[in-house]
Design an enzyme around this catalytic site. Sequence first.
Site, short mmCIF file in Angstrom:
data_model
loop_
_atom_site.label_atom_id
_atom_site.label_comp_id
_atom_site.label_asym_id
_atom_site.label_seq_id
_atom_site.Cartn_x
_atom_site.Cartn_y
_atom_site.Cartn_z
N GLY A 8 0.82 -1.20 0.00
CA GLY A 8 0.00 0.00 0.00
C GLY A 8 0.86 1.26 0.00
CB SER A 11 3.35 -0.35 2.49
OG SER A 11 4.06 -0.45 1.25
N GLY A 12 6.32 1.20 2.89
CA GLY A 12 7.75 0.93 3.01
C GLY A 12 8.29 0.12 1.85
CE LYS A 13 4.20 0.98 -3.16
NZ LYS A 13 3.92 1.99 -2.13
CB SER A 14 9.90 3.13 -2.19
OG SER A 14 8.75 3.29 -2.99
CB ALA A 33 12.30 8.61 -11.23
CB THR A 34 7.56 6.03 -13.59
OG1 THR A 34 6.95 5.93 -12.30
CG2 THR A 34 8.35 4.78 -13.89
CG HIS A 49 10.92 9.79 -3.32
ND1 HIS A 49 10.92 8.44 -3.16
CD2 HIS A 49 9.71 10.22 -2.91
CE1 HIS A 49 9.76 8.05 -2.67
NE2 HIS A 49 9.01 9.12 -2.51
#
Length: 164
Positions: A8, A11-14, A33-34, A49
């Site tokens: 989500g 969530s900390g996925k990156s 980066a998109t 970021h």
Amino acid sequence: MKTLFIGGIKSGKSKAAETYIKKISDSKPIYLATTEFIDDEMALRIAKHKEMRSDSFITQEEALDLKEIISLQKAPVLVECLSVWINNMLYHEHSYEEMQMQLAEIMQLKQNIVFVINDVSCGIIPQNKLAREFVDLNGKIAQFVAQECDEVYNVIAGISVQIK
């Protein structure tokens, strides 16, 4: 090797994907980066970021043609993030078939690639048509990429669990 990190928003996925790709890389990895610069708030997020990544990555920016950028790289590539890419593709009127074809071609590339995507499947059905289309496409793309990847990690509250 192809790897997917799904979770989500916030969530900390990156962070988990960044840590993972740095561990598997012999050289400085590519951060693809998109995100397109669309407003001041997004510009601030992008700047934050970049600051967090510091000097750990070579940053490339591409909103639509991921395959072209990835195919030129020698180092492992972190694609951050597919959900934003899907949004860009919808905005620029690309079809699901075009998205799936590009991703299928990317999966054939020899590079190690780590993908990040938002899990939007646990929310409510949006009221507007475009938002419903985005949720549906994000889910379909997540399923396709997960099927094609060697490893898949689900990230919740900063905890990464391998599910494939």
